[in-house]
Motif scaffolding. Structure first.
Motif, short mmCIF file in Angstrom:
data_model
loop_
_atom_site.label_atom_id
_atom_site.label_comp_id
_atom_site.label_asym_id
_atom_site.label_seq_id
_atom_site.Cartn_x
_atom_site.Cartn_y
_atom_site.Cartn_z
N PRO A 95 1.00 -1.14 0.10
CA PRO A 95 0.14 0.04 -0.11
C PRO A 95 0.78 1.18 0.08
O PRO A 95 2.18 1.13 0.18
N PHE A 96 0.27 2.53 -0.25
CA PHE A 96 0.80 3.61 -0.15
C PHE A 96 1.84 3.82 0.98
O PHE A 96 1.53 3.94 2.18
N ASP A 97 3.11 4.05 0.57
CA ASP A 97 4.24 4.48 1.93
C ASP A 97 4.35 6.11 1.69
O ASP A 97 5.07 6.16 0.64
N PRO A 98 4.12 6.77 2.58
CA PRO A 98 4.47 8.26 2.42
C PRO A 98 5.77 8.67 2.54
O PRO A 98 6.42 9.46 1.94
N THR A 99 6.77 7.59 2.99
CA THR A 99 8.28 8.12 2.91
C THR A 99 8.88 7.67 1.46
O THR A 99 9.29 8.77 0.92
N LEU A 100 8.35 6.75 1.14
CA LEU A 100 8.86 6.26 -0.36
C LEU A 100 7.94 7.07 -1.41
O LEU A 100 8.22 7.20 -2.94
N ARG A 101 6.70 7.45 -1.10
CA ARG A 101 5.55 8.20 -2.10
C ARG A 101 5.32 7.16 -3.17
O ARG A 101 5.24 7.49 -4.50
N ALA A 102 5.29 6.09 -2.77
CA ALA A 102 4.90 4.89 -3.83
C ALA A 102 3.93 3.72 -3.43
O ALA A 102 3.82 3.66 -2.02
N GLU A 103 3.27 3.13 -4.25
CA GLU A 103 2.65 1.79 -3.90
C GLU A 103 2.76 1.08 -5.26
O GLU A 103 3.19 1.57 -6.28
N THR A 104 2.43 -0.28 -4.68
CA THR A 104 2.64 -1.45 -5.81
C THR A 104 1.57 -2.31 -6.07
O THR A 104 1.03 -2.69 -4.82
N PHE A 105 1.09 -2.59 -7.26
CA PHE A 105 -0.03 -3.51 -7.45
C PHE A 105 0.60 -4.47 -8.28
O PHE A 105 1.52 -4.64 -9.12
N HIS A 106 -0.26 -6.00 -8.07
CA HIS A 106 0.02 -6.97 -8.97
C HIS A 106 -1.36 -6.82 -9.89
O HIS A 106 -2.55 -7.04 -9.40
N VAL A 107 -1.26 -7.28 -11.22
CA VAL A 107 -2.37 -6.95 -12.02
C VAL A 107 -2.20 -8.17 -12.85
O VAL A 107 -1.25 -8.42 -13.48
N LEU A 172 3.71 -6.47 -12.43
CA LEU A 172 3.85 -5.49 -11.25
C LEU A 172 3.74 -3.93 -11.84
O LEU A 172 4.17 -3.63 -12.75
N ASN A 173 2.75 -3.18 -11.09
CA ASN A 173 2.52 -1.98 -11.56
C ASN A 173 2.78 -1.06 -10.24
O ASN A 173 2.17 -1.06 -9.20
N MET A 174 3.83 -0.27 -10.21
CA MET A 174 4.36 0.69 -9.25
C MET A 174 3.93 2.12 -9.77
O MET A 174 4.21 2.52 -10.80
N HIS A 175 3.13 2.68 -8.84
CA HIS A 175 2.86 4.04 -8.97
C HIS A 175 3.76 4.82 -7.75
O HIS A 175 4.00 4.58 -6.71
N HIS A 176 4.46 6.11 -8.65
CA HIS A 176 5.16 6.84 -7.79
C HIS A 176 4.73 8.24 -7.75
O HIS A 176 4.30 8.72 -9.12
N TYR A 177 4.31 8.82 -6.71
CA TYR A 177 3.89 10.30 -6.53
C TYR A 177 4.59 11.22 -6.48
O TYR A 177 5.68 11.19 -5.69
N GLY A 178 4.22 12.64 -7.18
CA GLY A 178 4.96 13.79 -7.05
C GLY A 178 4.77 14.41 -5.56
O GLY A 178 3.98 13.79 -4.64
N GLN A 179 4.80 15.63 -5.88
CA GLN A 179 4.47 16.46 -4.67
C GLN A 179 3.10 16.88 -4.50
O GLN A 179 2.42 17.71 -5.16
N LEU A 180 2.35 15.98 -3.76
CA LEU A 180 0.93 16.13 -3.63
C LEU A 180 0.36 16.46 -2.15
O LEU A 180 0.97 16.14 -1.27
N ASP A 181 -0.21 17.75 -2.26
CA ASP A 181 -0.62 18.39 -1.01
C ASP A 181 -1.16 17.43 0.29
O ASP A 181 -0.95 17.58 1.37
N ALA A 182 -2.02 16.59 -0.19
CA ALA A 182 -2.54 15.57 0.63
C ALA A 182 -1.78 14.61 1.16
O ALA A 182 -2.37 13.64 2.10
N LEU A 183 -0.67 14.10 0.41
CA LEU A 183 0.10 13.02 0.84
C LEU A 183 0.33 12.75 2.28
O LEU A 183 0.11 11.86 2.91
N ALA A 184 0.91 14.22 2.88
CA ALA A 184 1.20 14.08 4.36
C ALA A 184 0.20 13.71 5.27
O ALA A 184 0.43 13.05 6.37
N ALA A 185 -1.13 13.83 5.11
CA ALA A 185 -2.21 13.77 5.80
C ALA A 185 -2.48 11.97 5.87
O ALA A 185 -3.01 11.56 6.74
N ILE A 186 -2.04 11.23 4.92
CA ILE A 186 -2.25 9.72 4.88
C ILE A 186 -1.17 9.10 5.91
O ILE A 186 -1.48 8.15 6.42
#
Length: 187
Positions: A95-107, A172-186
């Motif tokens: 699941p999303f990791d706020p330190t790494l700013r990433a999440e991984t899925f298997h599709v 495997l599908n990895m999503h890497h997120y840029g600077q999103l304001d709401a990420l710190a709240a997660i």
């Protein structure tokens, strides 16, 4: 898909932000009626609808469908499968990791199955690594062919897609997120 999980996550995210259904509809492009149905558990959202909601809130997808906390990946129940009727099925590997700013899925895609995705939030990058079968990735308006053992990184803040070959594909599908304001709240 477990609609109760989606219901609770959407309600919790909206409550935490202090926004009305009308404001969330304006932010996400999802109708107020549909948002209300999702919150009440009367409708299971499609993956496209969830991406619109995630994008509108500037949140990663697993913030709406994943576990509330990061778990030890050595535990046997780490994978949670979410099925979107008439579309794709994803397993949340990490699941999303706020330190790494990433999440991984298997599709897994069935033979010749395809899925096209609208642009994600600005700055989102995806990495796809094919585990088995063959896969084509729609990137910058062109399909790029990949075989098992090959990967591709691309900007996911543009429309993109996935298309399996004759034997299907698992990736495997990895999503890497840029600077999103709401990420710190997660976190």
């Amino acid at each position: 898909m477990a609609p109760d999980d989606i219901t609770l996550k959407l309600r919790d995210v909206r409550a935490a932000s202090g926004l009305s259904l009308s404001k969330v509809a304006e932010m996400t492009g999802v109708s107020k009626a549909m948002l209300g149905q999702i919150e009440r558990g009367e409708s299971s959202p499609t993956i496209a609808t969830l991406w619109k909601i995630a994008k509108g809130f500037q949140l990663p997808l697993s913030a709406l469908i994943g576990p509330d906390v990061l778990r030890d990946t050595a535990t046997p129940d780490v994978f949670r499968t979410v099925t979107f009727p008439g579309s794709i099925e994803v397993k949340i590997v990490f699941p999303f990791d706020p330190t790494l700013r990433a999440e991984t899925f298997h599709v897994d895609l069935a033979p010749n199955q395809s899925h096209e995705s609208a642009a994600h939030a600005t700055g989102v990058t995806e990495e796809v690594f094919v585990l088995n079968g063959s896969l084509e990735i729609l990137r910058d308006g062109e399909w790029v062919s990949l075989q098992a053992g090959q990967g591709l990184r691309f900007a996911a803040d543009l429309p993109h897609g996935y298309r399996a070959g004759d034997r299907g594909a698992a990736f495997l599908n990895m999503h890497h997120y840029g600077q999103l304001d709401a990420l710190a709240a997660i976190g």
